[in-house]
Design an enzyme around this catalytic site. Structure first.
Site, short mmCIF file in Angstrom:
data_model
loop_
_atom_site.label_atom_id
_atom_site.label_comp_id
_atom_site.label_asym_id
_atom_site.label_seq_id
_atom_site.Cartn_x
_atom_site.Cartn_y
_atom_site.Cartn_z
N LYS A 1 -67.79 3.95 40.92
CA LYS A 1 -67.87 3.14 42.14
C LYS A 1 -68.63 3.92 43.21
O LYS A 1 -68.12 4.90 43.75
CB LYS A 1 -66.48 2.79 42.69
CG LYS A 1 -66.53 1.81 43.87
CD LYS A 1 -65.31 1.86 44.75
CE LYS A 1 -65.41 2.89 45.83
NZ LYS A 1 -66.41 2.55 46.89
N GLU B 1 -63.78 16.97 45.42
CA GLU B 1 -64.69 17.81 46.22
C GLU B 1 -64.77 17.16 47.59
O GLU B 1 -65.41 16.12 47.76
CB GLU B 1 -66.06 17.90 45.54
CG GLU B 1 -66.92 19.02 46.10
CD GLU B 1 -67.76 18.59 47.29
OE1 GLU B 1 -67.30 18.80 48.44
OE2 GLU B 1 -68.84 18.05 47.09
N CYS C 1 -71.97 18.31 52.16
CA CYS C 1 -70.65 18.94 52.23
C CYS C 1 -70.76 20.45 52.40
O CYS C 1 -70.02 21.06 53.17
CB CYS C 1 -69.84 18.61 50.98
SG CYS C 1 -69.36 16.89 50.84
N GLU D 1 -65.89 18.69 61.36
CA GLU D 1 -67.10 18.65 60.54
C GLU D 1 -68.01 17.54 61.05
O GLU D 1 -67.71 16.35 60.92
CB GLU D 1 -66.76 18.41 59.07
CG GLU D 1 -67.97 18.47 58.17
CD GLU D 1 -67.63 18.17 56.71
OE1 GLU D 1 -68.46 18.50 55.85
OE2 GLU D 1 -66.56 17.62 56.45
#
Length: 468
Positions: free
Chosen positions: A170, A246, A280, A374
């Site tokens: 997905k 992750e 990331c 972040e």
């Protein structure tokens, strides 16, 4: 305009409703993607479950050969896939953009295709013969993000297929088109049901939540935010799924006083601004010793001001827009707050639409929002320090720990400091340079498990020990 269909059990399947996918550079409509229902997802999982026994029993050499063929198909269709990525994600065709992403997907697929997990003999003596086998899990559910839609899909799918699992993937509703096309191409090489895809806008139906709770999915591999990863883990608990998560990183770089500002400026910039900071493992915080702080700032500004920003389909562009408005709004909030506390060295003012220029802000510290949160966009806080022990403590202070870096002419000193950083990967004089033969994953709240290499491949298997 493109109207894509799902791939379920080797067939192309439409949906009753679709959702729009727009180009973040221009706002133009790129195409429509299918809105899968819960019933559609169940059909995809059922197809993968039915296909699993024969795929798992397929000789390893045959699966390896098919994985090698996938690499070729990615290459044969690379320009089409790159243009799809650029049009839906916004990143430029050139630089570390969509052509680079497709090339990276090929490189990871090629390396994964050559990996094996041979039987290990644990004991062979008069007391017995013990062997350790790696067995495929079953149906793997893959949930991918919008920043590297094709490459991360390959990171998830290839090791699953290589180890004999079947897959339901997905993609993000922001960037489904390239993944839909990739699955269509790859599925044509495989037995029906081995690789399936569902897409949705996550409004009426939350496919990710349904997948992570689905009793017939044995593993979820997820790349995305910490908050969503935590929900995946919660939803997966009752069925005891295997998980590879992750999740977010707020990576710190530490520049030691002996570093050469001019020599490291370009690598510092790309460590932070690769994919427009929407990575990331990009560097999100930079700690610079006071003795060279101003020189590093000057060198970064001198380099950053010459990087072309524009429409991803323009061959001259090297950076593009922020991918979506929610991320743009978050970035703007953090930068606006930082502007009241620090000194804007470059950028800081949004452009038209979703464009945000490379932004460098000095004079910040831990506790400021742009440092602690972040940003996942083209803005870098630069923090002055006088004591390296305090810089290390500040770098380790957050609950995330994906990557980190140390910058110095003295590699031994840099390695010694790197060993004390609380993160899954540490680089010396560069940042974010992942590669397919090196396990990649985070510590603390940045994730669970690893990807890449033999260690990542093994995460798609169960261990079975045979005593004889």
């Amino acid at each position: 305009m493109l109207d894509r269909t799902l791939t379920i059990n080797g067939e192309q399947a439409a949906a009753e409703t679709t959702f729009e996918v727009r180009n973040p550079s221009t706002g133009e409509l790129v195409g429509h993607a299918p809105n899968a229902t819960e019933e559609t997802l169940n059909a995809a999982v059922a197809a993968a479950k039915a296909a699993f026994p024969n795929w798992a029993a397929t000789p390893d050499e045959e699966r390896q050969s098919l994985c090698r063929r996938i690499v070729e198909v990615l290459g044969e269709n690379s320009e089409e896939l790159a243009e799809l990525i650029t049009r839906e994600q916004g990143k430029p065709l050139n630089g570390a953009g969509s052509r680079w992403e497709v090339g990276g997907a090929q490189a990871w697929a090629a390396h994964t295709a050559e990996l094996t997990l041979p039987v290990k003999v644990l004991q062979d003596d008069e007391n017995g013969y013990l062997t350790l086998h790696r067995r495929p899990l079953g149906v793997v559910g893959s949930i991918t993000p919008w920043n590297f839609p094709l490459m991360i899909a390959v990171w998830h799918v290839l090791p699953a297929l290589r180890t004999g699992n079947t897959v339901v993937i997905k993609p993000s509703p922001h960037t489904p088109l390239a993944t839909l096309r990739m699955v269509e191409l790859v599925s044509a090489l495989l037995p029906p049901g081995v690789l399936n895809i569902v897409t949705g806008d996550d409004k009426a139906v939350n496919l990710g939540a349904l997948m992570s709770a689905h009793p017939d999915i044995r593993k979820i591999v997820f790349t995305g935010s910490c908050a969503t990863g935590q929900r995946v883990m919660q939803n997966a608990a009752q069925t005891m799924k295997r998980l590879t998560l992750e999740m977010g990183g707020n990576d710190a770089g530490i520049v030691l006083p002996d570093a050469d500002p001019d020599a490291i400026a370009e690598d510092l910039f790309w460590g932070a601004f690769i994919n427009n900071g929407q990575t990331c493992a990009a560097m999100k915080r930079l700690y610079v010793h006071e003795s060279i702080h101003d020189a590093v700032c000057d060198a970064l500004v001198a380099y950053a001001r010459n990087v072309p920003v524009g429409d991803g389909m323009d061959e001259a562009s090297i950076l593009g827009p922020v991918q979506n408005k929610a991320q743009f709004d978050k970035l703007k909030r953090l930068v606006d707050d930082a502007k009241t506390k620090g000194q804007v060295l470059l950028g800081g003012t949004p452009g038209e639409g979703l464009f945000f220029p490379p932004t460098l802000i000095a004079g910040l510290s831990n506790g400021d929002a742009l440092v602690d949160e972040e940003q996942f966009g083209p803005a870098l806080p630069i923090i002055r320090y006088s004591d390296v022990e305090q810089a290390l403590a500040d770098a380790n202070a957050l609950e995330t720990g994906l990557g980190g870096s140390v910058w110095s002419r003295d590699k031994e000193a840099a390695r010694a400091l790197a060993a004390r950083m609380e993160c899954g990967s540490v680089w010396i004089n560069k940042h974010g340079a992942i590669q397919p033969n090196a396990p990649f994953g985070g510590v603390k709240q940045s994730g669970l498990g690893v990807e890449f290499g033999e260690e990542g491949l093994a995460e798609y298997t169960d261990i079975q020990v045979v005593f004889s």
